[in-house]
Write a protein that holds these residues in place. Structure first.
Motif, PDB file in Angstrom:
ATOM      1  N   ASN A 173       0.818  -1.207   0.000  1.00 23.69           N
ATOM      2  CA  ASN A 173       0.000   0.000   0.000  1.00 23.69           C
ATOM      3  C   ASN A 173       0.855   1.262   0.000  1.00 23.69           C
ATOM      4  N   CYS A 174       1.955   1.233   0.727  1.00 25.55           N
ATOM      5  CA  CYS A 174       2.815   2.416   0.831  1.00 25.55           C
ATOM      6  C   CYS A 174       3.525   2.733  -0.483  1.00 25.55           C
ATOM      7  N   ASP A 175       3.546   1.765  -1.412  1.00 26.98           N
ATOM      8  CA  ASP A 175       4.214   1.976  -2.698  1.00 26.98           C
ATOM      9  C   ASP A 175       3.249   2.382  -3.813  1.00 26.98           C
ATOM     10  N   ILE A 176       1.960   2.423  -3.515  1.00 28.70           N
ATOM     11  CA  ILE A 176       0.982   2.857  -4.515  1.00 28.70           C
ATOM     12  C   ILE A 176       1.066   4.373  -4.660  1.00 28.70           C
ATOM     13  N   PRO A 177       1.156   4.893  -5.879  1.00 30.53           N
ATOM     14  CA  PRO A 177       1.225   6.357  -6.060  1.00 30.53           C
ATOM     15  C   PRO A 177       0.037   7.055  -5.412  1.00 30.53           C
ATOM     16  N   ASN A 178       0.300   8.191  -4.814  1.00 34.44           N
ATOM     17  CA  ASN A 178      -0.752   8.924  -4.112  1.00 34.44           C
ATOM     18  C   ASN A 178      -1.276  10.074  -4.970  1.00 34.44           C
ATOM     19  N   PHE A 179      -2.015   9.722  -6.008  1.00 30.78           N
ATOM     20  CA  PHE A 179      -2.710  10.748  -6.779  1.00 30.78           C
ATOM     21  C   PHE A 179      -3.906  11.235  -5.959  1.00 30.78           C
ATOM     22  N   PRO A 180      -4.106  12.538  -5.852  1.00 31.06           N
ATOM     23  CA  PRO A 180      -5.279  13.026  -5.120  1.00 31.06           C
ATOM     24  C   PRO A 180      -6.571  12.639  -5.847  1.00 31.06           C
ATOM     25  N   TYR A 181      -7.526  12.135  -5.105  1.00 28.31           N
ATOM     26  CA  TYR A 181      -8.822  11.819  -5.705  1.00 28.31           C
ATOM     27  C   TYR A 181      -9.927  12.066  -4.691  1.00 28.31           C
ATOM     28  N   HIS A 182     -11.106  12.335  -5.210  1.00 25.53           N
ATOM     29  CA  HIS A 182     -12.274  12.701  -4.403  1.00 25.53           C
ATOM     30  C   HIS A 182     -13.428  11.814  -4.859  1.00 25.53           C
ATOM     31  N   ILE A 183     -14.047  11.123  -3.915  1.00 24.57           N
ATOM     32  CA  ILE A 183     -15.171  10.242  -4.239  1.00 24.57           C
ATOM     33  C   ILE A 183     -16.429  10.766  -3.563  1.00 24.57           C
ATOM     34  N   THR A 184     -17.489  10.889  -4.342  1.00 30.10           N
ATOM     35  CA  THR A 184     -18.800  11.237  -3.803  1.00 30.10           C
ATOM     36  C   THR A 184     -19.736  10.058  -4.008  1.00 30.10           C
ATOM     37  N   TYR A 185     -20.423   9.679  -2.946  1.00 33.31           N
ATOM     38  CA  TYR A 185     -21.463   8.661  -3.089  1.00 33.31           C
ATOM     39  C   TYR A 185     -22.811   9.363  -3.140  1.00 33.31           C
ATOM     40  N   LEU A 186     -23.589   9.076  -4.180  1.00 34.31           N
ATOM     41  CA  LEU A 186     -24.902   9.686  -4.354  1.00 34.31           C
ATOM     42  C   LEU A 186     -25.951   8.782  -3.712  1.00 34.31           C
ATOM     43  N   GLN A 187     -26.414   9.174  -2.537  1.00 33.41           N
ATOM     44  CA  GLN A 187     -27.435   8.372  -1.865  1.00 33.41           C
ATOM     45  C   GLN A 187     -28.656   8.262  -2.775  1.00 33.41           C
ATOM     46  N   ALA A 242     -11.338  20.002   0.645  1.00 32.17           N
ATOM     47  CA  ALA A 242     -10.100  19.463   1.221  1.00 32.17           C
ATOM     48  C   ALA A 242     -10.373  18.283   2.140  1.00 32.17           C
ATOM     49  N   GLN A 243     -11.504  18.303   2.810  1.00 31.44           N
ATOM     50  CA  GLN A 243     -11.856  17.242   3.751  1.00 31.44           C
ATOM     51  C   GLN A 243     -11.978  15.885   3.063  1.00 31.44           C
ATOM     52  N   PHE A 244     -12.362  15.908   1.790  1.00 32.22           N
ATOM     53  CA  PHE A 244     -12.624  14.649   1.094  1.00 32.22           C
ATOM     54  C   PHE A 244     -11.597  14.340   0.000  1.00 32.22           C
ATOM     55  N   ILE A 245     -10.507  15.095  -0.038  1.00 27.87           N
ATOM     56  CA  ILE A 245      -9.419  14.750  -0.946  1.00 27.87           C
ATOM     57  C   ILE A 245      -8.581  13.650  -0.304  1.00 27.87           C
ATOM     58  N   ASN A 246      -8.454  12.543  -0.989  1.00 23.31           N
ATOM     59  CA  ASN A 246      -7.656  11.425  -0.490  1.00 23.31           C
ATOM     60  C   ASN A 246      -6.330  11.407  -1.236  1.00 23.31           C
ATOM     61  N   ALA A 247      -5.240  11.568  -0.500  1.00 22.27           N
ATOM     62  CA  ALA A 247      -3.928  11.653  -1.152  1.00 22.27           C
ATOM     63  C   ALA A 247      -2.845  11.013  -0.301  1.00 22.27           C
ATOM     64  N   GLY A 248      -3.220  10.016   0.491  1.00 20.94           N
ATOM     65  CA  GLY A 248      -2.238   9.372   1.354  1.00 20.94           C
ATOM     66  C   GLY A 248      -2.504   7.890   1.481  1.00 20.94           C
ATOM     67  N   ASN A 249      -1.855   7.270   2.452  1.00 20.52           N
ATOM     68  CA  ASN A 249      -1.973   5.830   2.658  1.00 20.52           C
ATOM     69  C   ASN A 249      -2.854   5.476   3.847  1.00 20.52           C
ATOM     70  N   GLU A 250      -3.512   6.487   4.404  1.00 18.51           N
ATOM     71  CA  GLU A 250      -4.364   6.246   5.555  1.00 18.51           C
ATOM     72  C   GLU A 250      -5.771   5.864   5.084  1.00 18.51           C
ATOM     73  N   SER A 251      -6.733   6.012   5.953  1.00 16.97           N
ATOM     74  CA  SER A 251      -8.110   5.670   5.602  1.00 16.97           C
ATOM     75  C   SER A 251      -8.632   6.598   4.503  1.00 16.97           C
TER      76      SER A 251
END
Length: 338
Positions: A173-187, A242-251
């Motif tokens: 997981n730590c070797d996967i590139p950290n491209f910033p991405y944002h996911i929205t789930y449409l209820q 910013a709260q929903f930008i995922n760009a790391g190896n955490e949750s």
């Protein structure tokens, strides 16, 4: 042709869905049925005033025409022989197995946390399975960029994604590139047919590169310094991007858009991308034909009467093709000549 993923073996695989079929299927199918090739879908991303309408091979034709309010054209029937959001001879069978190994954990462990629970009052979902989620959405982004001309990424980004997917089984997981991405789930609240209001497809925007996958929306950025907020018909809000930008190896933090806001989003896209363009086109077509006959342009009252005539008091742009609009316009002018 050589496989786009391994770049070694012959691309021998037919019918590879570049957007995961089990995610998008309920959006494409009649009544939201979870069956293959049994429904219709609409593309609002083109640059014409008309919706690109497509239906699948297993679709009930009477139900189709009831929904459309018109008969399907020969071109639409011919296009129905194609399988939506899939390609032939772009990937090989072995690499198809890699795709499945990435998709299956997401479908089995992540998807139920969204579709099989009541999310009313929930604004976000935090997922600890970073690798599963990241690989799944990276796969959608990379395959879409391979298969859709309008969805563009840099060569460097494409190669880094390719190698990540190719080595997904062994990569840490730590070797996967950290491209910033944002996911929205449409209820999506209601019975299965509610999913048919959602969209499937991509936009030509860059940073974010946007993909609609039924009830999931991916916004992908190639670099952190390219992150920007676009409203996109109410999909985004400046104060929580910013709260929903995922760009790391955490949750992974996924935004949940409540059902009413989903409906507002879908409505705005339909109105602003298609209905307004369609009305402008219809008015222009009418004005040109009127001018050719009478040597002057129609006044606003006559134009409104014309719009009422072609819409019969309601305005469903799915009922119209370019040919039918010309016919209806001619019919209206003929009535005025009598």
């Amino acid at each position: 042709m050589i496989c786009a993923l391994c770049k070694e073996r012959e691309a021998n695989k037919k019918n590879t869905h570049y957007l995961t079929d089990s995610i998008i299927r309920t959006c494409l199918n009649l009544d939201g049925a979870n069956e293959r090739e049994a429904g219709f879908y609409f593309d609002v991303s083109n640059n014409t005033p008309f919706v690109d309408f497509n239906f699948q091979r297993g679709t009930s034709i009477p139900k189709l025409e009831e929904s459309l309010g018109r008969q399907a054209t020969e071109e639409e029937i011919e296009k129905a022989k194609e399988i939506p959001f899939s390609v032939d001879y772009v990937f090989c069978s072995q690499c198809e197995d890699i795709f499945t190994s990435i998709e299956t954990p997401f479908i089995e462990t992540i998807l139920p946390q969204f579709r099989q629970v009541n999310l009313t009052g929930t604004n976000q979902i935090e997922l600890a399975q970073n690798k599963i989620v990241k690989l799944f959405f990276y796969l959608q982004v990379w395959r879409t960029a391979i298969c859709e001309d309008v969805y563009n990424l840099s060569e460097d980004t494409m190669e880094r994604l390719r190698l990540t997917i190719l080595n997904s089984d062994s990569i840490e997981n730590c070797d996967i590139p950290n491209f910033p991405y944002h996911i929205t789930y449409l209820q999506t609240v209601g019975d299965a047919s509610a999913y048919t209001n959602n969209f499937v497809g991509c936009t030509s925007d860059r940073n974010p590169n946007i993909i609609f996958m039924n009830d999931f929306v991916i916004q992908f950025f190639e670099e952190t310094n390219l992150i920007r907020t676009i409203d996109f018909y109410g999909l985004n809000q400046t104060n929580d991007l910013a709260q929903f930008i995922n760009a790391g190896n955490e949750s992974v933090n996924i935004k949940v858009l409540p059902n009413q806001r989903r409906l507002d989003l879908v409505g705005r896209i339909n109105r602003e991308e298609k209905v307004q363009k369609s009305i402008s086109y219809f008015v222009e077509t009418f004005a040109k034909q009127w001018f050719m006959i009478f040597g002057g342009f129609p006044n606003q009252y006559l134009t409104q009467e014309y719009l009422q005539f072609i819409s019969a008091g309601g305005f469903d742009i799915l009922k119209y093709t370019q040919e039918s609009i010309v016919e209806k316009t001619t019919e209206f002018i003929d009535l005025k000549l009598k």
